[in-house]
Write an enzyme that holds these catalytic residues in place. Structure first.
Site, PDB file in Angstrom:
ATOM      1  CG  ASP A 177      15.778 -19.678   3.659  1.00  0.00           C
ATOM      2  OD1 ASP A 177      15.449 -20.597   4.415  1.00  0.00           O
ATOM      3  OD2 ASP A 177      16.870 -19.066   3.753  1.00  0.00           O
TER       4      ASP A 177
ATOM      5  CD  GLU B  29       5.795 -11.289 -13.960  1.00  0.00           C
ATOM      6  OE1 GLU B  29       6.364 -12.242 -14.551  1.00  0.00           O
ATOM      7  OE2 GLU B  29       6.413 -10.275 -13.562  1.00  0.00           O
TER       8      GLU B  29
HETATM    9  C1  GLC Z   1      16.084 -20.957   7.030  1.00  0.00           C
HETATM   10  C2  GLC Z   1      16.242 -22.432   6.802  1.00  0.00           C
HETATM   11  C3  GLC Z   1      17.451 -22.918   7.524  1.00  0.00           C
HETATM   12  C4  GLC Z   1      18.652 -22.197   6.966  1.00  0.00           C
HETATM   13  C5  GLC Z   1      18.483 -20.682   7.066  1.00  0.00           C
HETATM   14  C6  GLC Z   1      19.474 -19.967   6.202  1.00  0.00           C
HETATM   15  O1  GLC Z   1      15.754 -20.653   8.332  1.00  0.00           O
HETATM   16  O2  GLC Z   1      15.078 -23.107   7.191  1.00  0.00           O
HETATM   17  O3  GLC Z   1      17.614 -24.299   7.403  1.00  0.00           O
HETATM   18  O4  GLC Z   1      19.795 -22.577   7.681  1.00  0.00           O
HETATM   19  O5  GLC Z   1      17.218 -20.262   6.615  1.00  0.00           O
HETATM   20  O6  GLC Z   1      19.164 -20.127   4.841  1.00  0.00           O
END
Ligand code: GLC
Ligand code: CA
Length: 535
Positions: free
Chosen positions: A208, A264
């Site tokens: 993310d 790993e």
């Molecule tokens: C990413 C996710 C989104 C979230 C953001 C913060 O873009 O897809 O849904 O709000 O990160 O974690």
């Protein structure tokens, strides 16, 4: 460490994104859960009427106060009670593997929840053990935030912590304090989180918002926007270039660290998420050095207007920046973006499916897009919204059956159902002309064709008004893809001499076209896509 060829299962794979809250509710509380996903795996793979995808990616299922629906994690190695238990997660992983489905989770390495014990400790005092796991800064004498940095969701990226007398940094909501990746303890802890899940059999992570991992150590103010920047797309648009607050060069050290942990474990994959122009994104793939992400979402296609030149440019830029051994990763929808059926229009959804699944790349399909779900009309959404950035409309319950609650729940769904009568899996399964049936045919054709699955890509230009044309080629298999993105029929002038063929067999089409076609006489219908095996 590249691993052997079988470790690179993800090359050309089709992944399916499940937003757990909205996929299927097994206990009637109106919230989707792990058991619900397990009960619906037939939709994905292993049954007669499966989509036939290669893997599933789950948005976060970890314990969380749900300020950002799981993207604010309070325990990286648990499961939120509303989604189920760790045992149910193990059962889901096993259920996927029995069907040959890979299982990917979401790794959120750049911020925790304010409820995470690390942050609870960090804010308890300036001397706390975890203080330096987050990003704290003193205010200037006037008490204002330490820099002009804006949060992606709008407003300052700095939140005042009165008790300890400093600001903390949050790229997203204030409930999502940024971790301090300059502190090696953070890197170690996150590596252990990854190992915990890899040891449980997880095949990879979608990583993310990686561009938020590191900020300028001197906290320099961001300049106004000078270049088209792709970070927005959510609620906020600060009108500033996130030059000093995001996508800093040091982010590559972070990516290399998590890649080393993934290495790993053979056969695991990391799919990075960063809303960046593909020119910058290519660096996150290590420029072919294979020491950063295996894959990273290229959102240029998703952000492109449905217009021949724009779509062509998105594909060509991506091809130019992903050398043959590096795979583009395309998505046309996700839980943060307007549904493709709404953004591009329902008339174009078949053509969009063709594009997603015949280009060279990993294709990521967002649950609901295979039946053409549209954004919820804001008028039916709750007031106040659940998600302050306004994304509720792309997260409504999956529509399984033509009933009021869409077969999603026996209770009251957490978000309203949009139009289950008009679009649902049950009805579209039985209809060979439905969008869902087209998705199945496209994925099956791709699986059966080495060229479509893993072949090279070469574009042809000037083939016809609004016609995109490209060749996918693997040893012994050549497939010519033609897509008319325009709203009028278009006559093609194909370079038959260069192609070394004047006809071929239709492999898959968005239309009823089948059998042998003569290339010299091709006229594509409006929005028609055809893949033709050339001898
Ligand atoms: C990413 C996710 C989104 C979230 C953001 C913060 O873009 O897809 O849904 O709000 O990160 O974690
Ligand atoms: Ca439930």
């Amino acid at each position: 460490m590249a691993g052997d060829a079988s470790d690179r299962w993800w090359e050309g794979a089709v992944l399916y994104q499940v937003y757990p809250r909205s996929f299927a509710d097994s206990n009637g509380d109106g919230i989707g859960d792990l058991r619900g996903i397990l009960e619906h795996l037939d939709h994905l793979a292993g049954a007669d009427r499966s989509l036939g995808v290669d893997g599933v990616w789950l948005s976060p299922i970890y314990p969380s106060p749900q300020h950002d629906f799981g993207y604010d994690i309070s325990d990286y190695t648990g499961v939120a009670a509303e989604f189920g238990t760790l045992d149910e997660l193990d059962a889901l992983i096993a259920g996927c593997h029995e069907r040959g489905l890979r299982f990917l989770m979401d790794l959120v390495p750049c911020h925790t929840s304010i409820d995470h014990p690390w942050f609870v400790d960090a804010r308890s005092s300036r001397d706390a053990e975890h203080r330096d796991w987050y990003v704290w800064a003193d205010p200037p004498p006037d008490g204002s935030p330490p820099s002009n940095w804006e949060s992606v969701f709008g407003g300052s990226a700095w939140e005042w912590d009165a008790a300890s007398g400093q600001y903390y940094l949050h790229t997203f909501y204030p409930e999502q304090p940024n971790l301090n990746w300059r502190n090696p303890a953070v890197a170690t802890a996150m590596g252990d989180v990854m190992r915990f899940w890899f040891e449980r059999g997880v095949d990879g992570f979608r990583v993310d918002a990686i561009f938020a991992a590191v900020h300028d150590a001197r906290l320099r103010d961001n300049p106004p926007v000078r270049r088209a920047h792709m970070i927005p797309g959510f609620g906020g648009d600060a009108g500033q270039d996130a030059l000093w607050s995001m996508a800093r060069p040091e982010v590559h050290d972070v990516i290399r660290h998590i890649r080393a942990v993934a290495n790993e474990f053979p056969g695991r994959v990391l799919v990075g998420e960063a809303y960046l122009p593909v020119e910058e994104l290519a660096g996150y793939l290590g420029h072919g050095r294979d020491d950063e992400f295996h894959l990273a979402f290229d959102f240029e296609l998703l952000h492109s207007p449905w217009e021949h030149q724009h779509l062509t440019l998105a594909v060509e830029r991506s091809e130019a920046l992903h050398p043959p051994a590096v795979w583009p990763t395309y998505a046309i929808g996700n839980h943060d973006q307007a549904r493709p059926a709404s953004r591009w229009g329902a008339a174009r959804e078949r053509a969009a499916a063709f594009l997603l699944l015949t280009l060279r790349g990993v294709a990521v399909l967002y649950a609901g897009d295979e039946i053409g779900m549209e954004n919820a009309d804001p008028a039916i959404l709750p007031d106040p919204p659940f998600d302050r950035a306004g994304r509720d409309g792309y997260r409504t319950p999956m529509q399984w059956t033509p009933t009021a609650v869409a077969g999603f729940t026996t209770g009251t769904p957490w978000l309203p159902v949009v139009d289950a009568q008009a679009r649902n899996v049950l009805d579209q399964s039985a209809d060979p002309d439905s969008l869902l049936s087209l998705y199945r045919r496209l994925i099956a054709a791709r699986r059966a064709s080495p060229a479509l699955a893993r072949g090279t890509h070469r574009s042809f230009f000037g083939v016809g008004t609004d016609v995109m044309a490209w060749m996918r080629e693997a040893p012994g298999d050549r497939v010519l893809c033609l897509l008319n993105v325009g709203d009028q029929p278009s006559r093609c002038a194909l370079p038959t001499a260069r192609l070394g063929a004047d006809g071929g067999e239709v492999v898959v089409a968005t239309s009823a076209r089948a059998g042998h076609v003569t290339l010299a006489e091709m006229t594509l219908d409006a929005l028609e896509g055809v893949a033709i095996r050339i001898g």
